[in-house]
Design an enzyme around this catalytic site. Structure first.
Site, PDB file in Angstrom:
ATOM      1  N   HIS A   1       0.854  -1.190   0.000  1.00  0.00           N
ATOM      2  CA  HIS A   1       0.000   0.000   0.000  1.00  0.00           C
ATOM      3  C   HIS A   1       0.886   1.234   0.000  1.00  0.00           C
ATOM      4  CE1 HIS A   1       0.741  -0.769   4.274  1.00  0.00           C
ATOM      5  NE2 HIS A   1       0.318   0.450   4.577  1.00  0.00           N
TER       6      HIS A   1
ATOM      7  N   HIS B   1       1.354   3.912   2.084  1.00  0.00           N
ATOM      8  CA  HIS B   1       1.881   4.625   3.248  1.00  0.00           C
ATOM      9  C   HIS B   1       3.401   4.725   3.202  1.00  0.00           C
ATOM     10  CE1 HIS B   1      -1.913   4.089   5.982  1.00  0.00           C
ATOM     11  NE2 HIS B   1      -2.037   5.071   5.120  1.00  0.00           N
TER      12      HIS B   1
ATOM     13  N   ASP C   1       5.709   4.350   5.278  1.00  0.00           N
ATOM     14  CA  ASP C   1       6.527   3.322   5.930  1.00  0.00           C
ATOM     15  C   ASP C   1       6.448   1.979   5.203  1.00  0.00           C
ATOM     16  OD1 ASP C   1       3.870   3.025   6.771  1.00  0.00           O
ATOM     17  OD2 ASP C   1       4.427   2.160   8.705  1.00  0.00           O
ATOM     18  N   HIS C   2       5.919   2.009   3.985  1.00  0.00           N
ATOM     19  CA  HIS C   2       5.908   0.816   3.132  1.00  0.00           C
ATOM     20  C   HIS C   2       6.444   1.141   1.733  1.00  0.00           C
ATOM     21  CE1 HIS C   2       3.753  -1.872   5.913  1.00  0.00           C
ATOM     22  NE2 HIS C   2       3.352  -0.705   6.411  1.00  0.00           N
TER      23      HIS C   2
ATOM     24  N   HIS D   1      -7.561  -0.676   5.353  1.00  0.00           N
ATOM     25  CA  HIS D   1      -6.484   0.118   5.973  1.00  0.00           C
ATOM     26  C   HIS D   1      -6.188   1.303   5.069  1.00  0.00           C
ATOM     27  CE1 HIS D   1      -2.923   0.964   8.323  1.00  0.00           C
ATOM     28  NE2 HIS D   1      -2.204   0.980   7.211  1.00  0.00           N
TER      29      HIS D   1
ATOM     30  N   ASP E   1      -0.322  -4.064   5.926  1.00  0.00           N
ATOM     31  CA  ASP E   1      -1.009  -3.652   7.152  1.00  0.00           C
ATOM     32  C   ASP E   1      -2.468  -4.098   7.160  1.00  0.00           C
ATOM     33  OD1 ASP E   1       1.354  -2.509   7.837  1.00  0.00           O
ATOM     34  OD2 ASP E   1       0.637  -0.443   7.901  1.00  0.00           O
TER      35      ASP E   1
ATOM     36  N   HIS F   1       4.434  -5.483   9.856  1.00  0.00           N
ATOM     37  CA  HIS F   1       4.982  -5.028  11.139  1.00  0.00           C
ATOM     38  C   HIS F   1       5.054  -6.172  12.133  1.00  0.00           C
ATOM     39  CE1 HIS F   1       4.594  -0.591  10.407  1.00  0.00           C
ATOM     40  NE2 HIS F   1       3.602  -0.993   9.613  1.00  0.00           N
TER      41      HIS F   1
END
Length: 294
Positions: free
Chosen positions: A86, A88, A90-91, A145, A166, A205
């Site tokens: 996705h 975001h 942090d990905h 998400h 996520d 995560h």
């Protein structure tokens, strides 16, 4: 006696000539990132047969590139591109990190991911496939998400894996930033639950220890939840250690039709969510988890 042993040896040799031995070709190398803060994972998916490889969610390039360069420079892989679960940061990263930094080092490679992923070149449709070497990867759209969330299922003989970003964590699920309980119920309990039970889960995560505490809060007498908690006490990393079948037994978000889970959601969940169907139970559980402090 010698002639008899020789005859047996010849029969054994003849038997082995007709055996087809399948060599495992899928390898998954975990790359922990921001351990102790975000507790992210990137994954290097490798087809050992061709040495072709792609990297999943390489958000923090300062931790990913040293590993990736080591594999490339030692000629252990042919690096073929990026897969994002996705958009975001942090990905997939942002304008300075993640995808952009990987492509600066290895320009011209594809980025397969959701419509909002940074520098994506292709968004696969739901249940469409692409290849990493000879490995077939199936894209599974799981909006909630984020609306561009995609999980990726890979099968190599008896070995099966799914990269869930996520959407699904071990013992938990992602927050509903862009969706609702109905969407997450469909993502977890229709799409992902439809995979073979022996599919290993590789989440975005390492949240398992906290997730297991919440599951124990909802199901204090559940043996599978206690087993998950015990594992977390002895192991810091849980990626690839549990399967879809395991999640159906210890992850309350994949147990929304369980009588005890429904009762806990009804008694302790938010009162502004009416009804006790799967989508409503999912909504209540996620709201409870958002405020849970263990």
């Amino acid at each position: 006696m010698i002639l008899a042993n020789l005859a047996r040896a010849q029969r054994t040799t003849s038997l082995f000539k007709h055996l087809h031995i399948t060599k495992r070709t899928m390898k998954i190398h975990s790359i922990p990132m921001r351990t102790g803060t975000g507790d992210n994972y990137a994954y290097l998916l490798v087809d050992d047969k061709t040495q072709d490889a792609m990297i999943v969610d390489p958000a923090f390039d300062d931790e990913v590139l040293p590993v990736l360069k080591d594999f490339v420079n030692s000629k252990r892989i042919n690096f073929k591109g990026i897969i994002n679960t996705h958009h975001h940061f942090d990905h997939a990263g942002n304008s300075e990190h993640g995808n952009v930094a990987i492509l600066a080092e290895y320009p011209g490679l594809p980025v397969i991911g959701g419509v909002k992923c940074h520098l994506k070149t292709e968004t696969p449709s739901h249940e469409s496939t692409f290849k990493v070497g000879e490995l077939v990867v199936k894209a599974l759209h799981t909006p909630c998400h984020t609306q561009d969330s995609i999980c990726y299922y890979v099968e190599d003989g008896n070995d099966k894996a799914v990269f869930t970003g996520d959407t699904l964590f071990i013992g938990g699920c992602g927050r509903f930033f862009e969706g609702n309980g109905e969407e997450m119920h469909h993502a977890l309990n229709v799409v992902l639950a439809g995979l073979p039970d022996d599919t290993k889960v590789y989440p975005g995560h390492e949240y398992t220890k906290d997730n297991a505490k919440f599951c124990a809060h909802i199901l204090p007498n559940n043996a599978a939840v206690k087993k998950l908690q015990d594992f977390c006490e002895k192991n810091k990393e849980t990626q690839g250690k549990f399967t879809i079948g395991d999640e159906k037994k210890h992850n309350v978000f994949m147990m929304v039709e369980d009588a005890d889970v429904k009762k806990a959601a009804e008694e302790h969940g938010p009162k502004n969510v009416h009804g006790n169907g799967p989508a409503q139970v999912m909504e209540k559980l996620r709201t409870m988890k958002n405020g849970f402090r263990g």
